[in-house]
Design a protein around this motif. Structure first.
Motif, PDB file in Angstrom:
ATOM      1  N   VAL A 167      41.542  45.306  23.199  1.00 40.73           N
ATOM      2  CA  VAL A 167      41.984  46.264  24.208  1.00 40.73           C
ATOM      3  C   VAL A 167      40.815  46.675  25.099  1.00 40.73           C
ATOM      4  O   VAL A 167      40.937  46.721  26.331  1.00 40.73           O
ATOM      5  CB  VAL A 167      42.619  47.499  23.520  1.00 40.73           C
ATOM      6  CG1 VAL A 167      42.695  48.671  24.474  1.00 40.73           C
ATOM      7  CG2 VAL A 167      43.999  47.136  22.980  1.00 40.73           C
ATOM      8  N   LEU A 180      40.379  45.741  29.174  1.00 41.08           N
ATOM      9  CA  LEU A 180      40.106  46.809  30.130  1.00 41.08           C
ATOM     10  C   LEU A 180      38.824  46.528  30.921  1.00 41.08           C
ATOM     11  O   LEU A 180      38.804  46.623  32.162  1.00 41.08           O
ATOM     12  CB  LEU A 180      39.983  48.128  29.360  1.00 41.08           C
ATOM     13  CG  LEU A 180      39.718  49.392  30.140  1.00 41.08           C
ATOM     14  CD1 LEU A 180      40.759  49.607  31.220  1.00 41.08           C
ATOM     15  CD2 LEU A 180      39.691  50.588  29.194  1.00 41.08           C
ATOM     16  N   SER A 239      39.447  43.668  33.440  1.00 37.93           N
ATOM     17  CA  SER A 239      40.222  44.074  34.621  1.00 37.93           C
ATOM     18  C   SER A 239      39.356  44.906  35.558  1.00 37.93           C
ATOM     19  O   SER A 239      39.404  44.731  36.784  1.00 37.93           O
ATOM     20  CB  SER A 239      41.455  44.878  34.203  1.00 37.93           C
ATOM     21  OG  SER A 239      42.402  44.045  33.573  1.00 37.93           O
ATOM     22  N   GLN A 240      38.578  45.812  34.988  1.00 35.89           N
ATOM     23  CA  GLN A 240      37.727  46.654  35.821  1.00 35.89           C
ATOM     24  C   GLN A 240      36.630  45.843  36.487  1.00 35.89           C
ATOM     25  O   GLN A 240      36.268  46.099  37.636  1.00 35.89           O
ATOM     26  CB  GLN A 240      37.149  47.794  34.979  1.00 35.89           C
ATOM     27  CG  GLN A 240      38.241  48.802  34.590  1.00 35.89           C
ATOM     28  CD  GLN A 240      37.729  49.932  33.731  1.00 35.89           C
ATOM     29  OE1 GLN A 240      36.755  49.795  33.024  1.00 35.89           O
ATOM     30  NE2 GLN A 240      38.424  51.062  33.783  1.00 35.89           N
ATOM     31  N   THR A 262      38.243  43.955  39.441  1.00 44.79           N
ATOM     32  CA  THR A 262      38.489  44.859  40.561  1.00 44.79           C
ATOM     33  C   THR A 262      37.179  45.270  41.237  1.00 44.79           C
ATOM     34  O   THR A 262      37.110  45.362  42.472  1.00 44.79           O
ATOM     35  CB  THR A 262      39.275  46.092  40.055  1.00 44.79           C
ATOM     36  OG1 THR A 262      40.599  45.655  39.723  1.00 44.79           O
ATOM     37  CG2 THR A 262      39.357  47.174  41.107  1.00 44.79           C
ATOM     38  N   LEU A 287      35.731  42.392  43.329  1.00 40.42           N
ATOM     39  CA  LEU A 287      36.435  42.224  44.602  1.00 40.42           C
ATOM     40  C   LEU A 287      35.915  43.165  45.679  1.00 40.42           C
ATOM     41  O   LEU A 287      36.139  42.958  46.870  1.00 40.42           O
ATOM     42  CB  LEU A 287      37.943  42.433  44.410  1.00 40.42           C
ATOM     43  CG  LEU A 287      38.689  41.306  43.690  1.00 40.42           C
ATOM     44  CD1 LEU A 287      40.109  41.731  43.340  1.00 40.42           C
ATOM     45  CD2 LEU A 287      38.717  40.040  44.557  1.00 40.42           C
ATOM     46  N   VAL A 327      31.067  38.753  47.229  1.00 37.33           N
ATOM     47  CA  VAL A 327      32.186  38.322  46.374  1.00 37.33           C
ATOM     48  C   VAL A 327      32.260  36.802  46.276  1.00 37.33           C
ATOM     49  O   VAL A 327      32.746  36.254  45.275  1.00 37.33           O
ATOM     50  CB  VAL A 327      33.518  38.928  46.871  1.00 37.33           C
ATOM     51  CG1 VAL A 327      33.848  38.428  48.270  1.00 37.33           C
ATOM     52  CG2 VAL A 327      34.657  38.619  45.914  1.00 37.33           C
ATOM     53  N   THR A 352      33.418  34.496  42.351  1.00 34.02           N
ATOM     54  CA  THR A 352      34.808  34.045  42.182  1.00 34.02           C
ATOM     55  C   THR A 352      35.073  33.488  40.779  1.00 34.02           C
ATOM     56  O   THR A 352      36.144  33.722  40.221  1.00 34.02           O
ATOM     57  CB  THR A 352      35.163  32.976  43.236  1.00 34.02           C
ATOM     58  OG1 THR A 352      34.201  31.920  43.164  1.00 34.02           O
ATOM     59  CG2 THR A 352      35.132  33.577  44.628  1.00 34.02           C
ATOM     60  N   ILE A 396      35.508  36.478  38.527  1.00 30.90           N
ATOM     61  CA  ILE A 396      36.837  37.100  38.654  1.00 30.90           C
ATOM     62  C   ILE A 396      37.885  36.257  37.930  1.00 30.90           C
ATOM     63  O   ILE A 396      38.722  36.773  37.186  1.00 30.90           O
ATOM     64  CB  ILE A 396      37.207  37.271  40.138  1.00 30.90           C
ATOM     65  CG1 ILE A 396      36.208  38.212  40.836  1.00 30.90           C
ATOM     66  CG2 ILE A 396      38.631  37.809  40.281  1.00 30.90           C
ATOM     67  CD1 ILE A 396      36.329  38.235  42.358  1.00 30.90           C
ATOM     68  N   GLN A 397      37.834  34.947  38.153  1.00 30.50           N
ATOM     69  CA  GLN A 397      38.796  34.052  37.512  1.00 30.50           C
ATOM     70  C   GLN A 397      38.751  34.188  35.981  1.00 30.50           C
ATOM     71  O   GLN A 397      39.788  34.331  35.323  1.00 30.50           O
ATOM     72  CB  GLN A 397      38.497  32.604  37.930  1.00 30.50           C
ATOM     73  CG  GLN A 397      39.338  31.541  37.241  1.00 30.50           C
ATOM     74  CD  GLN A 397      40.784  31.513  37.699  1.00 30.50           C
ATOM     75  OE1 GLN A 397      41.105  31.888  38.821  1.00 30.50           O
ATOM     76  NE2 GLN A 397      41.680  31.096  36.804  1.00 30.50           N
ATOM     77  N   LEU A 431      40.163  37.443  34.684  1.00 35.75           N
ATOM     78  CA  LEU A 431      41.633  37.482  34.635  1.00 35.75           C
ATOM     79  C   LEU A 431      42.158  36.721  33.418  1.00 35.75           C
ATOM     80  O   LEU A 431      43.086  37.172  32.737  1.00 35.75           O
ATOM     81  CB  LEU A 431      42.220  36.887  35.917  1.00 35.75           C
ATOM     82  CG  LEU A 431      41.841  37.593  37.217  1.00 35.75           C
ATOM     83  CD1 LEU A 431      42.522  36.908  38.395  1.00 35.75           C
ATOM     84  CD2 LEU A 431      42.211  39.068  37.165  1.00 35.75           C
ATOM     85  N   GLU A 432      41.562  35.565  33.160  1.00 33.84           N
ATOM     86  CA  GLU A 432      42.000  34.776  32.010  1.00 33.84           C
ATOM     87  C   GLU A 432      41.713  35.501  30.705  1.00 33.84           C
ATOM     88  O   GLU A 432      42.553  35.560  29.802  1.00 33.84           O
ATOM     89  CB  GLU A 432      41.290  33.407  32.015  1.00 33.84           C
ATOM     90  CG  GLU A 432      41.633  32.562  33.226  1.00 33.84           C
ATOM     91  CD  GLU A 432      40.948  31.198  33.210  1.00 33.84           C
ATOM     92  OE1 GLU A 432      40.484  30.772  32.139  1.00 33.84           O
ATOM     93  OE2 GLU A 432      40.878  30.555  34.291  1.00 33.84           O
ATOM     94  N   ALA A 437      44.015  38.547  30.157  1.00 39.03           N
ATOM     95  CA  ALA A 437      45.357  38.141  29.732  1.00 39.03           C
ATOM     96  C   ALA A 437      45.350  37.713  28.268  1.00 39.03           C
ATOM     97  O   ALA A 437      46.265  38.064  27.498  1.00 39.03           O
ATOM     98  CB  ALA A 437      45.860  37.000  30.618  1.00 39.03           C
ATOM     99  N   MET A 438      44.343  36.978  27.874  1.00 33.04           N
ATOM    100  CA  MET A 438      44.256  36.513  26.492  1.00 33.04           C
ATOM    101  C   MET A 438      44.075  37.690  25.527  1.00 33.04           C
ATOM    102  O   MET A 438      44.701  37.730  24.460  1.00 33.04           O
ATOM    103  CB  MET A 438      43.065  35.554  26.382  1.00 33.04           C
ATOM    104  CG  MET A 438      43.112  34.677  25.187  1.00 33.04           C
ATOM    105  SD  MET A 438      44.363  33.373  25.332  1.00 33.04           S
ATOM    106  CE  MET A 438      43.372  32.025  25.946  1.00 33.04           C
ATOM    107  N   ARG A 494      44.911  40.886  26.007  1.00 36.74           N
ATOM    108  CA  ARG A 494      46.138  41.675  25.922  1.00 36.74           C
ATOM    109  C   ARG A 494      47.142  41.010  24.995  1.00 36.74           C
ATOM    110  O   ARG A 494      47.807  41.665  24.195  1.00 36.74           O
ATOM    111  CB  ARG A 494      46.752  41.856  27.317  1.00 36.74           C
ATOM    112  CG  ARG A 494      46.096  42.981  28.120  1.00 36.74           C
ATOM    113  CD  ARG A 494      46.833  43.263  29.419  1.00 36.74           C
ATOM    114  NE  ARG A 494      46.293  42.466  30.508  1.00 36.74           N
ATOM    115  CZ  ARG A 494      46.901  41.438  31.086  1.00 36.74           C
ATOM    116  NH1 ARG A 494      48.123  41.093  30.702  1.00 36.74           N
ATOM    117  NH2 ARG A 494      46.324  40.774  32.054  1.00 36.74           N
TER     118      ARG A 494
END
Lengths: 114, 114, 114, 114
Positions: free
Chosen positions: B14, B18, B21-22, B25, B28, B33, B37, B40-41, B44-45, B48-49, B51
């Motif tokens: 968890v 968090l 994601s932060q 964001t 960005l 930026v 990249t 950021i990619q 995100l992966e 998701a994993m 979570r």
């Protein structure tokens, strides 16, 4: 609410979440990513919202209508941004904007069932 | 597997989701930026994993160990990338790398329970 | 909105999602599961909503406040149901109800920032 | 890996997650829910896994193949359980089992790309 309406809205949310994730990933590979940061940010927010709405609807939650109200706003915000870049030739943004508008419409209908 | 081990690994996942994601964001919003990249990619992966792993563990799923194996790899990949930018002063990348390493360790222990 | 408020509300949502998932899984192992079906259903809805709210807030989404409004309602509905079973000795329902009330309060504050 | 293979597997995962959530919600409304608790539990695990696999694939994550390996196992476990109840006339279990087998096959192909 009818099962068919649930199904249509779930399908629209799922398609929108997918288009948003693919748009974000594609934006990250663009040379001019500096101009696309708001697009990526809204893609991520809209994808998360659509996945959530789809999940709640697939559980036939009584909170679906309220959530779809918020989801429609997120979809329209993402579509507004994507359309600006679509106009400059970004194909992933064009596809994403279309999916967002379709989803916003479906969510708005779910949000105010007749 | 012990409840405490589940709880510790869920907490680590968890926290890592968090932080990722932060970090995404925050990346960005950075001027450079274009250099972030891949970060950021992977954020995100990894988010998701993590979570997903947290959700499966909170359901006490028997698939938790296998999923944690994959999650550990995602966390280490994200940490590797974030550490490069942390070395150049990106504070959100430093925090994210720390959360990723902690999570990778917890997931590896979950993946091979003794 | 302050970062601390985001952080507190994210923590409350994450804790609530976890408690709801664990309550659902524990309910499924109870002998009298036939009396707990509404509880399980609301656990699933509330967990999904809390995970979503946490994700949107971790992205610092401008839709957080609206989503937290819906999330607070889901939390209170789940708490109402869990408290009935908590009164009859279900410990996982008691813990879940507490997490739901705490989360509802945090979400309500996020929904109407001062 | 081809884009079409990603698309097909994402579609299968999304359809499976939906069928699992609907099966869980329908099981909770059955009179003999006491016989369906393992089915509900596996529905929830499989739905979470499929949502996660779809999300990672929509991000074109390099971890997709490994995650699909785990997802295929979850789908087959859920299908095994649902088929038992489908044989006794549960229509939502029959639909869910079909979606799970289709998804397992798609995930296995993604897991071992030729």
């Amino acid at each position: 609410m009818e099962n068919q309406q649930f199904k249509d809205c779930i399908d629209a949310c799922v398609a929108c979440a997918l288009a948003c994730s693919q748009c974000a990933t594609a934006c990250l590979k663009e040379e001019n990513v500096g101009h696309l940061t708001m697009c990526i940010q809204l893609d991520l927010e809209c994808a998360a919202m659509c996945r959530s709405a789809a999940e709640l609807m697939s559980l036939r939650s009584s909170f679906s209508a309220h959530l779809c109200r918020v989801c429609a706003d997120a979809c329209n915000a993402c579509a507004d941004e994507c359309e600006r870049h679509a106009a400059m030739g970004m194909d992933h943004c064009r596809k994403c904007a279309e999916a967002c508008r379709t989803c916003a419409k479906a969510c708005e209908e779910m949000a105010t069932p007749v």
